[in-house]
Design an enzyme around this catalytic site. Structure first.
Site, PDB file in Angstrom:
ATOM      1  N   HIS A  97     -28.974  -8.239  51.016  1.00 36.73           N
ATOM      2  CA  HIS A  97     -27.627  -8.592  51.468  1.00 36.73           C
ATOM      3  C   HIS A  97     -27.557  -9.981  52.070  1.00 36.73           C
ATOM      4  O   HIS A  97     -28.483 -10.445  52.741  1.00 36.73           O
ATOM      5  CB  HIS A  97     -27.127  -7.560  52.488  1.00 36.73           C
ATOM      6  N   ASP A  98     -26.462 -10.674  51.786  1.00 36.88           N
ATOM      7  CA  ASP A  98     -26.143 -11.980  52.352  1.00 36.88           C
ATOM      8  C   ASP A  98     -27.097 -13.087  51.917  1.00 36.88           C
ATOM      9  O   ASP A  98     -27.095 -14.171  52.506  1.00 36.88           O
ATOM     10  CB  ASP A  98     -26.102 -11.916  53.896  1.00 36.88           C
ATOM     11  N   GLY A 135     -32.693  -9.876  54.154  1.00 29.10           N
ATOM     12  CA  GLY A 135     -31.315 -10.343  54.207  1.00 29.10           C
ATOM     13  C   GLY A 135     -31.207 -11.783  54.677  1.00 29.10           C
ATOM     14  O   GLY A 135     -32.089 -12.302  55.360  1.00 29.10           O
TER      15      GLY A 135
END
Length: 285
Positions: free
Chosen positions: A129-130, A147
């Site tokens: 994520h991200d 992340g």
């Protein structure tokens, strides 16, 4: 004319599931047993070969290809995530190979996971994520990243490397196979080992991409001013100031200096013990 019209047709295999609301461009191919969620956007020419899952608010760029059992835009592996409508984007002509997982962003992060154009992500890699991957990045088999990782354009990450969350990897950097990367890698930097240490610049990439010998020579001099082969009593800050004064007109050196000056969660990867080693003839990719 008939062949052109046929090439523009969107083809969805009878076993595939495309949810109402999904937007499919011209010439999209959704192969056997694929699943496309209601908030997905597939630009022209996207190909899901088979058994591909596209979920969430996900945008797949034109003519990108997805191989069996990869997933794009699934919920992040973050206990703070509560189902917010975060996003995932993959750029044009990117190739995502078998069993790759690319998760969407988090509300507590940037809200988006972004993969650039002309990227190759090989089998079994994980983009968390991200994360933000630039254009023309190559991620080799079994690479995993936490992340919020940022990877600059043209970087290469070799097989089974592990990248800590919030790490930044600069433009055209090279990460060696099975490296454990806990800190930031300067643009054009080359690292090896577990834990990863800076061993030189990515000289081969520079040569292959038309950088002239005179510029490479100056980059080498700037690099070994920052990271001398033999450690001494001169502080890193002093060496940094010296490089700023001597190489202020060199665009690529300035790129390295700007990267060093930028905010960082993790600090910089340190050179190998005893100073950086010159790997000009042995580095790959």
């Amino acid at each position: 004319m008939h062949a052109v019209e046929e090439a523009r047709q969107t083809l969805v295999h009878p076993t595939a599931l495309v949810a109402p609301g999904a937007k499919l461009g011209q010439g999209v191919v959704v192969g056997p047993w694929c699943s496309v969620g209601p908030n997905a956007v597939l630009d022209d020419g996207v190909e899901l070969i088979s058994h591909v899952v596209v979920d969430g608010h996900t945008h797949l760029g034109a003519h990108s290809r997805y191989f069996p059992f990869c997933t794009v835009g699934m919920a992040p592996q973050d206990l703070k995530y509560k189902g917010e409508p975060t996003r995932c984007e993959v750029g044009a002509r990117t190739v995502v190979r078998e069993h790759v997982t690319i998760h969407r962003g988090t509300a507590t992060g940037s809200g988006i996971t972004r993969v650039g154009q002309d990227v190759l992500i090989m089998a079994n890699a994980h983009v968390a994520h991200d994360c933000v991957l630039g254009d023309r990045v190559i991620i080799v088999n079994n690479v995993v990243m936490g992340g919020h990782v940022t990877i600059g354009n043209d970087a290469r990450v070799m097989g089974s490397a592990a990248i800590h969350q919030f790490v930044r990897i600069g433009h055209a950097a090279l990460v060696g196979g099975v490296a454990g990367v806990e800190a930031d890698i300067i643009p054009y930097g080359s690292v090896l080992g577990n834990r990863a240490k800076l061993i030189g610049l990515h000289w081969i990439w520079l040569r292959r991409n038309g950088v002239q010998s005179a510029e490479i020579h100056r980059m080498r001099k700037a690099f070994f001013t920052l990271y001398p082969k033999v450690s001494g009593d001169v502080s890193f800050q002093t060496r940094l100031d010296q490089v700023r004064q001597e190489f202020s007109g060199d665009v690529r050196v300035k790129e390295i200096l700007n990267f060093i000056d930028a905010p960082s969660h993790r600090g910089l990867v340190r050179p190998a013990r005893g100073g950086a080693a010159d790997q000009a003839e042995t580095e790959g990719a």
